[in-house]
Motif scaffolding. Structure first.
Motif, PDB file in Angstrom:
ATOM      1  N   GLY A  31       0.812  -1.205   0.000  1.00  0.00           N
ATOM      2  CA  GLY A  31       0.000   0.000   0.000  1.00  0.00           C
ATOM      3  C   GLY A  31       0.847   1.257   0.000  1.00  0.00           C
ATOM      4  O   GLY A  31       1.973   1.281  -0.505  1.00  0.00           O
ATOM      5  N   ALA A  32       0.322   2.297   0.583  1.00  0.00           N
ATOM      6  CA  ALA A  32       0.970   3.603   0.538  1.00  0.00           C
ATOM      7  C   ALA A  32       0.977   4.265   1.908  1.00  0.00           C
ATOM      8  O   ALA A  32       0.124   4.003   2.749  1.00  0.00           O
ATOM      9  CB  ALA A  32       0.258   4.512  -0.462  1.00  0.00           C
ATOM     10  N   ILE A  33       1.957   5.127   2.088  1.00  0.00           N
ATOM     11  CA  ILE A  33       2.087   5.931   3.309  1.00  0.00           C
ATOM     12  C   ILE A  33       2.082   7.389   2.907  1.00  0.00           C
ATOM     13  O   ILE A  33       2.657   7.751   1.879  1.00  0.00           O
ATOM     14  CB  ILE A  33       3.429   5.666   4.017  1.00  0.00           C
ATOM     15  CG1 ILE A  33       3.649   4.194   4.276  1.00  0.00           C
ATOM     16  CG2 ILE A  33       3.515   6.456   5.314  1.00  0.00           C
ATOM     17  CD1 ILE A  33       5.087   3.883   4.601  1.00  0.00           C
ATOM     18  N   GLY A  34       1.479   8.208   3.727  1.00  0.00           N
ATOM     19  CA  GLY A  34       1.517   9.639   3.465  1.00  0.00           C
ATOM     20  C   GLY A  34       1.700  10.424   4.740  1.00  0.00           C
ATOM     21  O   GLY A  34       1.233  10.015   5.803  1.00  0.00           O
ATOM     22  N   TRP A  35       2.407  11.524   4.625  1.00  0.00           N
ATOM     23  CA  TRP A  35       2.499  12.497   5.713  1.00  0.00           C
ATOM     24  C   TRP A  35       1.850  13.789   5.238  1.00  0.00           C
ATOM     25  O   TRP A  35       2.153  14.275   4.142  1.00  0.00           O
ATOM     26  CB  TRP A  35       3.943  12.756   6.119  1.00  0.00           C
ATOM     27  CG  TRP A  35       4.528  11.692   6.996  1.00  0.00           C
ATOM     28  CD1 TRP A  35       5.299  10.645   6.613  1.00  0.00           C
ATOM     29  CD2 TRP A  35       4.373  11.574   8.416  1.00  0.00           C
ATOM     30  NE1 TRP A  35       5.630   9.872   7.695  1.00  0.00           N
ATOM     31  CE2 TRP A  35       5.092  10.425   8.826  1.00  0.00           C
ATOM     32  CE3 TRP A  35       3.709  12.313   9.401  1.00  0.00           C
ATOM     33  CZ2 TRP A  35       5.155  10.007  10.153  1.00  0.00           C
ATOM     34  CZ3 TRP A  35       3.780  11.908  10.720  1.00  0.00           C
ATOM     35  CH2 TRP A  35       4.491  10.771  11.079  1.00  0.00           C
ATOM     36  N   PHE A  36       1.006  14.339   6.064  1.00  0.00           N
ATOM     37  CA  PHE A  36       0.264  15.547   5.746  1.00  0.00           C
ATOM     38  C   PHE A  36       0.395  16.522   6.907  1.00  0.00           C
ATOM     39  O   PHE A  36       0.794  16.145   8.006  1.00  0.00           O
ATOM     40  CB  PHE A  36      -1.216  15.215   5.536  1.00  0.00           C
ATOM     41  CG  PHE A  36      -1.491  14.306   4.367  1.00  0.00           C
ATOM     42  CD1 PHE A  36      -1.244  12.945   4.445  1.00  0.00           C
ATOM     43  CD2 PHE A  36      -2.010  14.817   3.175  1.00  0.00           C
ATOM     44  CE1 PHE A  36      -1.489  12.109   3.364  1.00  0.00           C
ATOM     45  CE2 PHE A  36      -2.266  13.988   2.101  1.00  0.00           C
ATOM     46  CZ  PHE A  36      -2.005  12.637   2.199  1.00  0.00           C
ATOM     47  N   CYS A 106       0.056  13.471  -3.652  1.00  0.00           N
ATOM     48  CA  CYS A 106      -0.137  13.369  -2.212  1.00  0.00           C
ATOM     49  C   CYS A 106      -1.390  14.158  -1.848  1.00  0.00           C
ATOM     50  O   CYS A 106      -1.294  15.344  -1.511  1.00  0.00           O
ATOM     51  CB  CYS A 106       1.110  13.909  -1.504  1.00  0.00           C
ATOM     52  SG  CYS A 106       1.437  13.220   0.127  1.00  0.00           S
ATOM     53  N   VAL A 107      -2.537  13.504  -1.946  1.00  0.00           N
ATOM     54  CA  VAL A 107      -3.796  14.193  -1.696  1.00  0.00           C
ATOM     55  C   VAL A 107      -4.599  13.439  -0.644  1.00  0.00           C
ATOM     56  O   VAL A 107      -4.548  12.206  -0.559  1.00  0.00           O
ATOM     57  CB  VAL A 107      -4.626  14.360  -2.983  1.00  0.00           C
ATOM     58  CG1 VAL A 107      -3.870  15.217  -3.984  1.00  0.00           C
ATOM     59  CG2 VAL A 107      -5.001  13.030  -3.577  1.00  0.00           C
ATOM     60  N   VAL A 108      -5.350  14.179   0.131  1.00  0.00           N
ATOM     61  CA  VAL A 108      -6.118  13.619   1.240  1.00  0.00           C
ATOM     62  C   VAL A 108      -7.071  12.530   0.758  1.00  0.00           C
ATOM     63  O   VAL A 108      -7.208  11.484   1.403  1.00  0.00           O
ATOM     64  CB  VAL A 108      -6.887  14.741   1.958  1.00  0.00           C
ATOM     65  CG1 VAL A 108      -7.873  14.170   2.962  1.00  0.00           C
ATOM     66  CG2 VAL A 108      -5.913  15.702   2.640  1.00  0.00           C
ATOM     67  N   ALA A 109      -7.706  12.758  -0.365  1.00  0.00           N
ATOM     68  CA  ALA A 109      -8.747  11.847  -0.838  1.00  0.00           C
ATOM     69  C   ALA A 109      -8.234  10.448  -1.168  1.00  0.00           C
ATOM     70  O   ALA A 109      -9.028   9.507  -1.241  1.00  0.00           O
ATOM     71  CB  ALA A 109      -9.427  12.448  -2.068  1.00  0.00           C
TER      72      ALA A 109
END
Length: 124
Positions: A31-36, A106-109
């Motif tokens: 999957g994927a990881i994101g930092w916001f 890199c988007v919230v949705a």
């Protein structure tokens, strides 16, 4: 899936912080990881997102060269190393995961699971 972000705090301009994101019910090898982050009165902003299986990544211009993501598969944690911090980096920082690869953006949705956030304050 539960995510726990930690490591925020108060730092002076030019300083560094390392945020950590621990997961349960999810492993950081797919999957994927994101930092916001979200500053007061602003929308949540995507900083750094990476697909775990192929390493395809996206870095926002505002953090390129200053922020780096690290994965520790043994501990099932992901860290965000933040260097050369600026007052405009002040915000609540969130980690997020998604069970499938995301597009190189890199988007919230694109993300389903979110940690509770950790406050980072950079003083001038």
């Amino acid at each position: 899936v539960q995510l726990q972000a930690s490591g925020g705090g108060l730092v002076r301009t030019g300083g560094s912080l390392r945020l950590s994101c621990a997961a349960s019910g999810f492993t950081f090898d797919y999957g994927a990881i994101g930092w916001f982050r979200q500053a007061p009165g602003k929308e949540r902003e995507g900083l750094l997102c990476i697909n775990n299986n192929d390493g395809e990544s996206y870095y926002a211009d505002s953090v390129q060269g200053r922020f780096t993501i690290f994965r520790n598969l043994a501990e099932n944690t992901v860290s965000l190393q933040m260097n050369s911090l600026k007052p405009e980096d002040t915000a609540i920082y969130y980690c997020a995961t998604e069970g499938v690869n995301v597009k190189p953006r890199c988007v919230v949705a694109d993300f389903t699971h979110w940690g509770q956030g950790t406050q980072v304050t950079v003083s001038s």
